[in-house]
Design an enzyme around this catalytic site. Sequence first.
Site, PDB file in Angstrom:
ATOM      1  N   ALA A   8       0.898  -1.188  -0.227  1.00  0.00           N
ATOM      2  CA  ALA A   8      -0.030  -0.032   0.026  1.00  0.00           C
ATOM      3  C   ALA A   8       1.029   1.170   0.126  1.00  0.00           C
ATOM      4  O   ALA A   8       0.420   2.363  -0.375  1.00  0.00           O
ATOM      5  CB  ALA A   8      -0.907   0.005   1.245  1.00  0.00           C
ATOM      6  N   GLY A  10       2.983   1.813  -1.887  1.00  0.00           N
ATOM      7  CA  GLY A  10       3.550   2.182  -3.422  1.00  0.00           C
ATOM      8  C   GLY A  10       2.800   3.241  -4.061  1.00  0.00           C
ATOM      9  O   GLY A  10       1.752   3.490  -3.774  1.00  0.00           O
ATOM     10  N   ILE A  12       1.209   3.022  -7.121  1.00  0.00           N
ATOM     11  CA  ILE A  12      -0.239   2.521  -7.523  1.00  0.00           C
ATOM     12  C   ILE A  12      -1.238   2.109  -6.447  1.00  0.00           C
ATOM     13  O   ILE A  12      -2.294   2.552  -6.340  1.00  0.00           O
ATOM     14  CB  ILE A  12      -0.095   1.551  -8.450  1.00  0.00           C
ATOM     15  CG1 ILE A  12       0.464   1.981  -9.907  1.00  0.00           C
ATOM     16  CG2 ILE A  12      -1.343   0.623  -8.861  1.00  0.00           C
ATOM     17  CD1 ILE A  12       1.109   0.694 -10.753  1.00  0.00           C
ATOM     18  N   LYS A  36       6.850   3.346   7.615  1.00  0.00           N
ATOM     19  CA  LYS A  36       6.322   3.639   6.266  1.00  0.00           C
ATOM     20  C   LYS A  36       4.572   3.522   6.320  1.00  0.00           C
ATOM     21  O   LYS A  36       3.906   4.277   5.751  1.00  0.00           O
ATOM     22  CB  LYS A  36       6.753   2.478   5.440  1.00  0.00           C
ATOM     23  CG  LYS A  36       7.929   2.721   4.934  1.00  0.00           C
ATOM     24  CD  LYS A  36       8.347   1.791   3.840  1.00  0.00           C
ATOM     25  CE  LYS A  36       9.873   2.038   3.227  1.00  0.00           C
ATOM     26  NZ  LYS A  36      10.185   1.424   2.142  1.00  0.00           N
ATOM     27  N   ASP A  58       8.794  -8.509   4.195  1.00  0.00           N
ATOM     28  CA  ASP A  58       9.537  -8.998   2.870  1.00  0.00           C
ATOM     29  C   ASP A  58       8.544 -10.098   2.341  1.00  0.00           C
ATOM     30  O   ASP A  58       8.357 -11.133   3.087  1.00  0.00           O
ATOM     31  CB  ASP A  58      10.811  -9.675   3.230  1.00  0.00           C
ATOM     32  CG  ASP A  58      11.486 -10.132   1.943  1.00  0.00           C
ATOM     33  OD1 ASP A  58      10.845  -9.726   0.909  1.00  0.00           O
ATOM     34  OD2 ASP A  58      12.631 -10.496   2.098  1.00  0.00           O
ATOM     35  N   ILE A  59       8.022  -9.707   1.173  1.00  0.00           N
ATOM     36  CA  ILE A  59       7.024 -10.517   0.662  1.00  0.00           C
ATOM     37  C   ILE A  59       7.515 -11.780  -0.059  1.00  0.00           C
ATOM     38  O   ILE A  59       6.826 -12.697  -0.137  1.00  0.00           O
ATOM     39  CB  ILE A  59       6.169  -9.816  -0.621  1.00  0.00           C
ATOM     40  CG1 ILE A  59       7.248  -9.383  -1.776  1.00  0.00           C
ATOM     41  CG2 ILE A  59       5.486  -8.699  -0.065  1.00  0.00           C
ATOM     42  CD1 ILE A  59       6.552  -8.864  -2.768  1.00  0.00           C
ATOM     43  N   LYS A 172       7.676 -10.070 -14.018  1.00  0.00           N
ATOM     44  CA  LYS A 172       6.071 -10.251 -14.173  1.00  0.00           C
ATOM     45  C   LYS A 172       5.372 -11.338 -14.822  1.00  0.00           C
ATOM     46  O   LYS A 172       4.561 -11.761 -14.726  1.00  0.00           O
ATOM     47  CB  LYS A 172       5.903  -8.826 -15.006  1.00  0.00           C
ATOM     48  CG  LYS A 172       6.254  -7.543 -14.136  1.00  0.00           C
ATOM     49  CD  LYS A 172       5.840  -7.432 -12.680  1.00  0.00           C
ATOM     50  CE  LYS A 172       4.273  -7.189 -12.431  1.00  0.00           C
ATOM     51  NZ  LYS A 172       3.850  -7.029 -10.839  1.00  0.00           N
ATOM     52  N   SER A 221       8.382   4.633 -13.117  1.00  0.00           N
ATOM     53  CA  SER A 221       7.438   5.242 -14.212  1.00  0.00           C
ATOM     54  C   SER A 221       7.236   6.665 -14.132  1.00  0.00           C
ATOM     55  O   SER A 221       7.649   7.396 -15.098  1.00  0.00           O
ATOM     56  CB  SER A 221       6.137   4.364 -14.496  1.00  0.00           C
ATOM     57  OG  SER A 221       5.276   4.491 -13.269  1.00  0.00           O
TER      58      SER A 221
HETATM   59  P1  NDP Z   1       6.217   0.961  -6.397  1.00  0.00           P
HETATM   60  O1  NDP Z   1       7.709   0.737  -6.216  1.00  0.00           O
HETATM   61  O2  NDP Z   1       5.689   2.532  -6.062  1.00  0.00           O
HETATM   62  O3  NDP Z   1       5.394  -0.212  -5.342  1.00  0.00           O
HETATM   63  C1  NDP Z   1       6.042  -1.536  -5.368  1.00  0.00           C
HETATM   64  C2  NDP Z   1       5.429  -1.718  -3.662  1.00  0.00           C
HETATM   65  O4  NDP Z   1       5.762  -2.979  -3.352  1.00  0.00           O
HETATM   66  C3  NDP Z   1       6.011  -0.942  -2.673  1.00  0.00           C
HETATM   67  O5  NDP Z   1       5.014  -0.589  -1.679  1.00  0.00           O
HETATM   68  C4  NDP Z   1       7.193  -1.604  -2.069  1.00  0.00           C
HETATM   69  O6  NDP Z   1       7.515  -1.517  -1.023  1.00  0.00           O
HETATM   70  C5  NDP Z   1       6.641  -3.132  -2.240  1.00  0.00           C
HETATM   71  N1  NDP Z   1       7.701  -3.945  -2.486  1.00  0.00           N
HETATM   72  C6  NDP Z   1       8.557  -4.303  -3.321  1.00  0.00           C
HETATM   73  N2  NDP Z   1       9.393  -5.406  -2.942  1.00  0.00           N
HETATM   74  C7  NDP Z   1       9.103  -5.886  -1.854  1.00  0.00           C
HETATM   75  C8  NDP Z   1       9.218  -6.929  -0.888  1.00  0.00           C
HETATM   76  N3  NDP Z   1      10.358  -7.696  -1.135  1.00  0.00           N
HETATM   77  N4  NDP Z   1       8.462  -7.033   0.288  1.00  0.00           N
HETATM   78  C9  NDP Z   1       7.596  -6.142   0.618  1.00  0.00           C
HETATM   79  N5  NDP Z   1       7.099  -5.358  -0.097  1.00  0.00           N
HETATM   80  C10 NDP Z   1       7.945  -4.958  -1.344  1.00  0.00           C
HETATM   81  O7  NDP Z   1       6.059   0.642  -7.741  1.00  0.00           O
HETATM   82  P2  NDP Z   1       4.266   0.848  -8.643  1.00  0.00           P
HETATM   83  O8  NDP Z   1       3.491   1.249  -7.656  1.00  0.00           O
HETATM   84  O9  NDP Z   1       4.801   1.392  -9.768  1.00  0.00           O
HETATM   85  O10 NDP Z   1       4.147  -0.722  -8.939  1.00  0.00           O
HETATM   86  C11 NDP Z   1       3.094  -1.560  -8.293  1.00  0.00           C
HETATM   87  C12 NDP Z   1       3.040  -2.772  -9.183  1.00  0.00           C
HETATM   88  O11 NDP Z   1       2.366  -2.415 -10.357  1.00  0.00           O
HETATM   89  C13 NDP Z   1       3.908  -3.684  -9.392  1.00  0.00           C
HETATM   90  O12 NDP Z   1       3.486  -4.960  -9.391  1.00  0.00           O
HETATM   91  C14 NDP Z   1       4.550  -3.233 -10.556  1.00  0.00           C
HETATM   92  O13 NDP Z   1       5.311  -4.615 -11.325  1.00  0.00           O
HETATM   93  C15 NDP Z   1       3.255  -3.049 -11.183  1.00  0.00           C
HETATM   94  N6  NDP Z   1       3.197  -2.185 -12.828  1.00  0.00           N
HETATM   95  C16 NDP Z   1       3.779  -1.083 -12.553  1.00  0.00           C
HETATM   96  C17 NDP Z   1       3.542  -0.323 -13.648  1.00  0.00           C
HETATM   97  C18 NDP Z   1       4.110   1.257 -13.646  1.00  0.00           C
HETATM   98  O14 NDP Z   1       4.536   1.883 -14.810  1.00  0.00           O
HETATM   99  N7  NDP Z   1       4.432   1.913 -12.505  1.00  0.00           N
HETATM  100  C19 NDP Z   1       3.135  -0.620 -14.992  1.00  0.00           C
HETATM  101  C20 NDP Z   1       2.700  -2.093 -14.783  1.00  0.00           C
HETATM  102  C21 NDP Z   1       2.568  -2.711 -13.626  1.00  0.00           C
HETATM  103  P3  NDP Z   1       8.815  -0.387  -0.689  1.00  0.00           P
HETATM  104  O15 NDP Z   1       8.495   0.796  -1.207  1.00  0.00           O
HETATM  105  O16 NDP Z   1       8.816  -0.206   0.926  1.00  0.00           O
HETATM  106  O17 NDP Z   1       9.979  -1.143  -0.981  1.00  0.00           O
END
Ligand code: NDP
Length: 352
Positions: A8, A10, A12, A36, A58-59, A172, A221
């Site tokens: 959450a 992130g 998107i 966070k 950590d997922i 992906k 992005s």
């Molecule tokens: P962000 O980096 O903003 O969000 C990713 C989220 O995943 C963050 O909350 C991050 O936490 C969390 N995360 C990543 N790795 C782990 C881990 N090992 N353990 C726990 N949490 C983790 O990216 P987006 O919002 O852009 O992307 C979100 C989703 O959308 C992803 O699945 C991405 O592949 C997909 N997507 C994105 C696109 C884009 O253009 N943005 C296009 C198409 C798909 P933290 O920040 O604390 O690391």
Amino acid sequence: CKVLVSGATGYIAAWVVQNLLERGYSVRGTARSVAKGEYLKKVFAPYGDKFEVVVVEDISQDGAFDEAVKGVDAIEHTASPFHMNAVDPDELIKPAVNGTVGMLKSVLKDESTKVKRVVITSSGAAVLREEPTQLTFTEADWNTQCLEVLKKFEDEGRKNEAPNMMKYRASKTLAERSAWEFVNDPENKLRIKWDLAVLNPPFVFGPAIHEITTPSSLNTSAATFYNYVADGTKANAAGNDFLANTGTCWIDVRDLAEAHALALEKEAAGGERIIVSGGLWKWQDFIDAANDLNPLPKLSTTLPVGIRGAGKTAKHLSIYNTAKADRILGLKYRSIAETTKDTFGDYEARGW
Ligand code: NDP
């Protein structure tokens, strides 16, 4: 009705949370740490106790979501690493695959689960492939090109040197594939009482509501958008040819959040992977829209100009057919002009 939204914090997912709260759902968001989560609690304070945070550090870890899934009615699994800094491809692949399968395992393990649907944020990265000719992709297409490229590098003993975009795309494709394999596994099928829906968005642009401080802390992005549409120094260094010819398909982050909610609500989305895309873009198209803003945004950067209109005549190699999203979700998409206006409004409000 309570929805679990993973990742959450992130870009998107924060909008997915907001959209669900606006619709009246209760939301449990996962964050990697209490700290966070605190920021999100402030953002969603107007919704009172409708929003709660749980820590999932950590997922990649087995059972990471075992507690988080308890008592929810639906899940939006969005957490997955999206960056271009991985050295070993497994830095992306492991959390993407383990996080996705782990989420499904946690729901299946919970005998008292009320979950009806799991929506997974996959990507156009799991759909497209690069060819020198124009291709139109549908949900029948799977990106195996990235897996072949990675295998070639691995066979040559230099997997870490594979192009970063291919490492991400492989994460992906493999994550989404593992989700479908999980729900189609005959033994799991007998026990699963919920269904799966997958969204495949292209590049995501638009304003941000998650915690960011500087342009460089934007997600991948949105950071490229800032670099090539707002930051004249970086855009001009990339060159007019690059600006006119670079770009594929995109969707506004708020439209993608709406798609996530609709994918939960629409019965027909169950069992489907769905491409959502607002249309074609080149950086020049967004640059033109930025220069059309009236008044022009007051930023600390100088807007790039490029060659006005050059994006309109540039060649597009990858196109998405969005007929399924139109039919099942009935999604409406924001325009380049609207997203550009709101994104620059966001930059101005942050004092960038
Ligand atoms: P962000 O980096 O903003 O969000 C990713 C989220 O995943 C963050 O909350 C991050 O936490 C969390 N995360 C990543 N790795 C782990 C881990 N090992 N353990 C726990 N949490 C983790 O990216 P987006 O919002 O852009 O992307 C979100 C989703 O959308 C992803 O699945 C991405 O592949 C997909 N997507 C994105 C696109 C884009 O253009 N943005 C296009 C198409 C798909 P933290 O920040 O604390 O690391």
